[in-house]
Design an enzyme around this catalytic site. Structure first.
Site, PDB file in Angstrom:
ATOM      1  N   HIS A 137       0.807  -1.227   0.000  1.00 10.50           N
ATOM      2  CA  HIS A 137       0.000   0.000   0.000  1.00 10.50           C
ATOM      3  C   HIS A 137       0.837   1.274   0.000  1.00 10.50           C
ATOM      4  O   HIS A 137       0.339   2.357   0.323  1.00 10.50           O
ATOM      5  CB  HIS A 137      -0.947  -0.006   1.213  1.00 10.50           C
ATOM      6  CG  HIS A 137      -2.266   0.658   0.970  1.00 10.50           C
ATOM      7  ND1 HIS A 137      -2.588   1.883   1.501  1.00 10.50           N
ATOM      8  CD2 HIS A 137      -3.336   0.282   0.245  1.00 10.50           C
ATOM      9  CE1 HIS A 137      -3.804   2.229   1.121  1.00 10.50           C
ATOM     10  NE2 HIS A 137      -4.286   1.258   0.354  1.00 10.50           N
TER      11      HIS A 137
ATOM     12  N   HIS B 193      -5.958  -1.913 -11.307  1.00  6.75           N
ATOM     13  CA  HIS B 193      -6.421  -1.497  -9.987  1.00  6.75           C
ATOM     14  C   HIS B 193      -7.881  -1.052 -10.109  1.00  6.75           C
ATOM     15  O   HIS B 193      -8.232  -0.310 -11.012  1.00  6.75           O
ATOM     16  CB  HIS B 193      -5.541  -0.319  -9.538  1.00  6.75           C
ATOM     17  CG  HIS B 193      -5.873   0.249  -8.199  1.00  6.75           C
ATOM     18  ND1 HIS B 193      -6.506   1.475  -8.055  1.00  6.75           N
ATOM     19  CD2 HIS B 193      -5.635  -0.193  -6.938  1.00  6.75           C
ATOM     20  CE1 HIS B 193      -6.625   1.751  -6.776  1.00  6.75           C
ATOM     21  NE2 HIS B 193      -6.115   0.752  -6.071  1.00  6.75           N
TER      22      HIS B 193
END
Length: 384
Positions: free
Chosen positions: A187, A287
């Site tokens: 992340h 994504h």
């Protein structure tokens, strides 16, 4: 020749922005231009682009419109402008497909597969209870999962932090066995020294990939991180154009790219990024922790891209507390998952039927989503 005569923007729960573009023959195209937590900023950018370049124009000239929106301003690139362009681009492709009565992927060369594998999120922002959740998702038919590697983490953290992250992945692996893929998302919250340690420590439990091991501004560190592991490296959700991806392709250490169809210039740009990746033997896994229009746009590109690995989708993701992907569709079965795959759609345009009445109803609600600001023990700001 049709003309664009109107557009509307709808900020809707949980954190999405939808764009409706209409032509003079009544064709409606939908896009999803959003930077999560910056919806109002992107709305203004979309309005500037639509008012300055698109109203009154022929919607079919998609490449020319893309170049005009990107190159027409002296300052270019970045998340806000590229997300605004992305949503408009999606809507233009939706219009073109509907006017020609064909799915967008047919206009991009046709399908290279019959169905697309998807993965399911487990564990939340601060990952917990991942083993039980993993079993539930696998029992529901998914063969690929993704989880965050850590919660908040210091620039140089203690061994217990690494051990805890490894223990979480170990429990998931033991719960689901070796026949299930598990992606691990760093992340961008992990610093370079910790990324090296974490990548090496997780390797015995065979992650499908480690995602965004460092922030894009530190992509120069990827070769050093890659030298500490054989686990495939994935990145790209915060990279917005083929020029941003050029460096990581030339480095030769990234194995999976993850451009976002609502951030990286839309269908037009991501199809080009995917083709560049293919030339470097890099897989595509877009994504998409976003809404149904973004997901539909992803599926159009992954359908026709031979280097597609897998597709992220946000059904039941931890962000979707007030509304979910299927809520905004008149026909939600288009995203039915069978054995962890979604079928290639055959409806014109983006292949979805947006429930406009529900969109307008939800847009009346106050939506003010922002990601949390995390802080370290000393009070300094931590990466989320």
């Amino acid at each position: 020749m049709s003309r664009i005569v109107n557009y509307e923007l709808f900020e809707v729960p949980p954190r999405w922005l939808f764009l409706r573009v209409e032509t003079d023959d009544g064709t409606v195209g939908w896009g999803e231009p959003i930077v999560e937590g910056r919806a109002r900023t992107v709305r203004t950018a979309v309005e500037e682009l639509m008012d300055n370049y698109l109203l009154g124009a022929d919607p079919s000239r998609i490449e020319d419109h893309w170049q005009t929106m990107y190159r027409g301003g002296f300052y270019r690139g970045g998340p806000v402008l590229m997300s605004a362009i992305a949503g408009i681009d999606q809507a233009l492709w939706d219009i073109k497909g509907k006017q020609l009565e064909t799915p967008v992927y047919e206009l991009l060369g046709g399908a290279s597969r019959d169905r697309i594998r998807v993965y399911q999120w487990i564990g939340g922002d601060r990952p917990s209870d991942v083993a039980d959740e993993a079993r539930t998702k696998v029992d529901a038919g998914f063969s690929a999962l993704k989880m965050n590697a850590t919660g908040k983490i210091e620039r140089v953290d203690d061994p217990e932090t690494i051990d805890t992250a490894v223990d979480r992945l170990r429990k998931v692996r033991e719960a689901v066995g070796d026949g299930v893929d598990v992606g691990v998302d760093f992340h961008g919250r992990v610093s370079k020294p910790m990324a090296k340690k974490l990548a090496k420590a997780l390797e015995p439990y065979e992650p499908m990939f480690i995602e965004e091991p460092v922030l894009p501004e530190h992509n120069d560190a990827l070769p050093a991180i890659a030298s500490h592991t054989t686990v495939p490296i994935a990145t790209g959700e915060r990279m917005y154009s083929r020029w941003d991806f050029k460096e990581v392709f030339e480095q030769g250490v990234v194995d999976v790219i993850q451009p976002d169809l609502s951030h990286a210039g839309g269908i037009t740009e991501v199809k080009k990024i995917a083709a560049m990746a293919e030339a470097y033997d890099v897989a595509l896994a877009p994504h998409c922790p976003l809404g149904p229009i973004a997901l539909a746009s992803c599926i159009q590109v992954t359908t026709c891209s031979p280097n597609t690995l897998i597709q992220e989708q946000s059904l039941n993701i931890h962000y979707n507390e007030s509304s979910d992907v299927l809520d905004y569709l008149a026909e939600p079965t288009v995203f039915e998952y069978d054995e962890g795959y979604v079928r290639v759609p055959d409806a014109p345009g983006l292949g979805i039927d947006v429930n406009e009445e529900y969109v307008r109803e939800q847009a009346e609600k106050t939506v003010d989503w922002h990601n949390p600001v995390w802080r370290h023990e000393d009070g300094s700001v931590a990466e989320w």
